[in-house]
Motif scaffolding. Structure first.
Motif, PDB file in Angstrom:
ATOM      1  N   UNK A 145      14.769  51.269  43.142  1.00  0.00           N
ATOM      2  CA  UNK A 145      15.204  50.792  44.456  1.00  0.00           C
ATOM      3  C   UNK A 145      15.018  49.285  44.614  1.00  0.00           C
ATOM      4  N   UNK A 146      14.701  48.613  43.522  1.00  0.00           N
ATOM      5  CA  UNK A 146      14.488  47.163  43.572  1.00  0.00           C
ATOM      6  C   UNK A 146      15.763  46.426  43.933  1.00  0.00           C
ATOM      7  N   UNK A 147      15.620  45.284  44.565  1.00  0.00           N
ATOM      8  CA  UNK A 147      16.764  44.424  44.832  1.00  0.00           C
ATOM      9  C   UNK A 147      17.281  43.870  43.506  1.00  0.00           C
ATOM     10  N   UNK A 148      18.566  44.047  43.282  1.00  0.00           N
ATOM     11  CA  UNK A 148      19.155  43.633  42.007  1.00  0.00           C
ATOM     12  C   UNK A 148      19.614  44.801  41.171  1.00  0.00           C
ATOM     13  N   UNK A 194       9.046  42.287  41.818  1.00  0.00           N
ATOM     14  CA  UNK A 194       8.098  41.235  42.148  1.00  0.00           C
ATOM     15  C   UNK A 194       7.556  41.477  43.557  1.00  0.00           C
ATOM     16  N   UNK A 195       6.796  40.520  44.063  1.00  0.00           N
ATOM     17  CA  UNK A 195       6.156  40.695  45.363  1.00  0.00           C
ATOM     18  C   UNK A 195       7.158  40.838  46.499  1.00  0.00           C
ATOM     19  N   UNK A 196       8.363  40.313  46.331  1.00  0.00           N
ATOM     20  CA  UNK A 196       9.365  40.364  47.388  1.00  0.00           C
ATOM     21  C   UNK A 196      10.354  41.511  47.196  1.00  0.00           C
ATOM     22  N   UNK A 197      10.093  42.386  46.238  1.00  0.00           N
ATOM     23  CA  UNK A 197      10.960  43.540  46.033  1.00  0.00           C
ATOM     24  C   UNK A 197      12.137  43.302  45.121  1.00  0.00           C
ATOM     25  N   UNK A 198      12.213  42.140  44.496  1.00  0.00           N
ATOM     26  CA  UNK A 198      13.301  41.840  43.578  1.00  0.00           C
ATOM     27  C   UNK A 198      12.942  42.328  42.167  1.00  0.00           C
ATOM     28  N   UNK A 199      13.936  42.795  41.458  1.00  0.00           N
ATOM     29  CA  UNK A 199      13.725  43.244  40.093  1.00  0.00           C
ATOM     30  C   UNK A 199      13.254  42.092  39.221  1.00  0.00           C
ATOM     31  N   UNK A 200      12.265  42.360  38.367  1.00  0.00           N
ATOM     32  CA  UNK A 200      11.817  41.301  37.453  1.00  0.00           C
ATOM     33  C   UNK A 200      11.783  41.752  35.989  1.00  0.00           C
TER      34      UNK A 200
END
Length: 495
Positions: free
Chosen positions: A259-262, A375-381
């Motif tokens: 469900x990560x952003x990206x 990452x901490x902001x919900x973006x895929x890393x």
């Protein structure tokens, strides 16, 4: 045949392609047509074999073998060899409503079942087909065919992909008044928003839509059945309704972090990219731009390859494509005998392009995605994977097992999921009240196409599941004949 020994004397030639490094700078079609001399030579390779398996259109173990629309391939190959282009076009249009689509975007099961392919490279059927229809348009041989009279019967078609368009074309030509409903902003279905421009130029699709309009077919876009118009209204206003809604319900990939952003469905990415190409589209938050990003594509099929090619044109920093199966062999295995389509390794256009940029094929084989990390902001890393081994069991089935010690972490800001489709989206089907199979497809028998509702028929991917353009055209033509018979008591349309 004019050149009975052509297949022994002439080698197969491939269509010219623009340089991979050059073509990723634009969105134009990547391949170029043969010259007339080359086409003549390639047509001469057709063997005049006793049984032309190329146009049989049968299924072998669930996969198309030969042309599902039964194109008269040896006939127009010979006509091309003899330079009789207009006659070749007439033969081609007898069975194929839209050769400009199949000649560009079909995987060509006809070539896999070409008799010459038993021990030699097959006849270049797909490239010859494209050349015939393109020459027809270039020379003005393709003109609107206006029906001489109308029957007074009205048919509504829901969905404007190749099945819906083929059904509309056939029914219009026998005089029925046809209206095609499309929820997108323009007709064409996946021909527009599922196949990237570099494989099928959208001007080619628009040219055909314009022709169909000139012939009398009405298109109503930006219209969703169940919201903008009801099933009851359609059934009241029309003598018959055909459901050709496609199979766009994505298979779900449920993993930790998915469900990560990206993380996006492949078609969401491809659709937004195509919309960006239309001048009137004002890019908004739905546009996905991977410039300078690390991209992973999960899924090893054509849609995944299209995502790779799109990411390259957006100047991604890196791109990798995961597939769960091992790398295919360079030659047919013993259990993949002719006339089945050859299940062998090929280097498609997207992978040539990736090699030209990064120095290697972007495909990674026998990979299982384990989780995605935000990452901490919900973006895929990053994406975590492990290698798998595929082993054949005693009962003939295959089992996948993880290989310890092969874990790997991949940097990624975008993941595109291209693992296929489950079947048609259900809201329209439930709104109509048509019965469905256990797999969620419309329950309508092949070659009959009737649903449980009087006067309501179904065809294409909505009925058979995710498939090829040629199967969609096959079913569009088939359902048109059934509807014509339903409306008139008999039909003159071809089977």
């Amino acid at each position: 045949m004019g050149k009975s020994t052509g297949f022994m004397e002439i080698i197969r030639e491939e269509a010219e392609e623009r340089s991979p490094r050059a073509r990723i700078q634009d969105w134009d079609e990547y391949s170029s047509p043969f010259s007339d001399d080359t086409l003549k030579r390639q047509g001469a390779r057709c063997m005049d074999c006793g049984i032309p398996f190329c146009h049989t259109g049968m299924e072998v173990r669930g996969v198309a073998s030969g042309c599902p629309i039964n194109n008269l391939i040896p006939e127009w190959n010979d006509l091309v060899y003899k330079g009789k282009w207009k006659e070749a076009l007439e033969r081609l249009l007898m069975t194929n409503n839209f050769p400009e689509f199949t000649g560009r975007a079909c995987p060509a099961p006809c070539e896999g079942s070409c008799t010459l392919a038993i021990n030699e490279p097959p006849v270049a059927i797909k490239n010859i087909e494209r050349a015939i229809i393109d020459k027809g348009f270039e020379n003005g041989w393709i003109t609107p065919r206006i029906p001489e009279s109308r029957t007074g019967k009205k048919v509504a078609i829901v969905g404007s992909g190749p099945a819906g368009l083929a059904a509309a074309d056939q029914l219009n030509q026998v005089g029925h008044s046809v209206t095609v409903y499309e929820r997108a902003d323009r007709p064409g279905g996946l021909l527009v928003y599922g196949i990237p421009n570099m494989k099928l130029d959208k001007d080619v699709v628009a040219r055909r839509i314009t022709l169909l309009r000139q012939e009398g077919i009405e298109f109503v876009c930006n219209t969703e059945i169940g919201k903008d118009v009801t099933a009851e209204e359609l059934r009241e206003q029309y003598d018959s309704v055909i459901l050709c809604t496609g199979a766009q319900k994505h298979r779900q990939l449920t993993l930790e972090g998915s469900d990560a952003k990206g993380v996006h469905e492949a078609m969401e990415y491809l659709t937004a990219s195509t919309k960006k190409r239309f001048e009137e589209f004002d890019a908004d938050e739905s546009y996905i731009d991977v410039e300078g990003k690390d991209v992973i594509v999960i899924g090893g099929g054509d849609t995944g390859a299209d995502c790779v090619a799109t990411a390259l044109r957006q100047q991604c920093r890196s791109v990798v494509q995961f597939g769960k199966h091992p790398k295919l062999p360079s030659d047919r295995n013993a259990d993949n005998m002719w006339p089945e389509p050859p299940n062998v390794f090929t280097l498609e256009y997207a992978y040539k392009e990736a090699e030209s940029v990064f120095g290697e094929d972007p495909r990674q084989y026998s990979i299982q995605t384990k989780k995605m990390v935000k990452d901490e902001e919900g973006h895929l890393k990053e994406v975590h994977t492990i290698h798998m081994k595929k082993e054949k069991q005693a009962d003939g089935t295959y089992k996948f097992e993880e290989i310890p010690g092969t874990e790997k972490v991949w940097p990624a800001q975008y993941v595109f999921i291209a693992i296929g489709f489950e079947g048609p989206e259900q809201p329209v089907l439930k709104h109509f009240g048509v019965t469905t199979t256990e797999r969620g497809r419309i329950d309508a028998q092949y070659e009959h196409y009737e649903t449980n509702l009087e006067g309501v028929f179904a065809a294409g991917d909505a009925r058979r599941g995710q498939s090829l353009i040629v199967w969609a055209i096959n079913e569009g033509r088939g359902v048109a004949k059934r509807v014509d018979h339903y409306l008139m008591g008999a039909s003159v349309l071809p089977a």
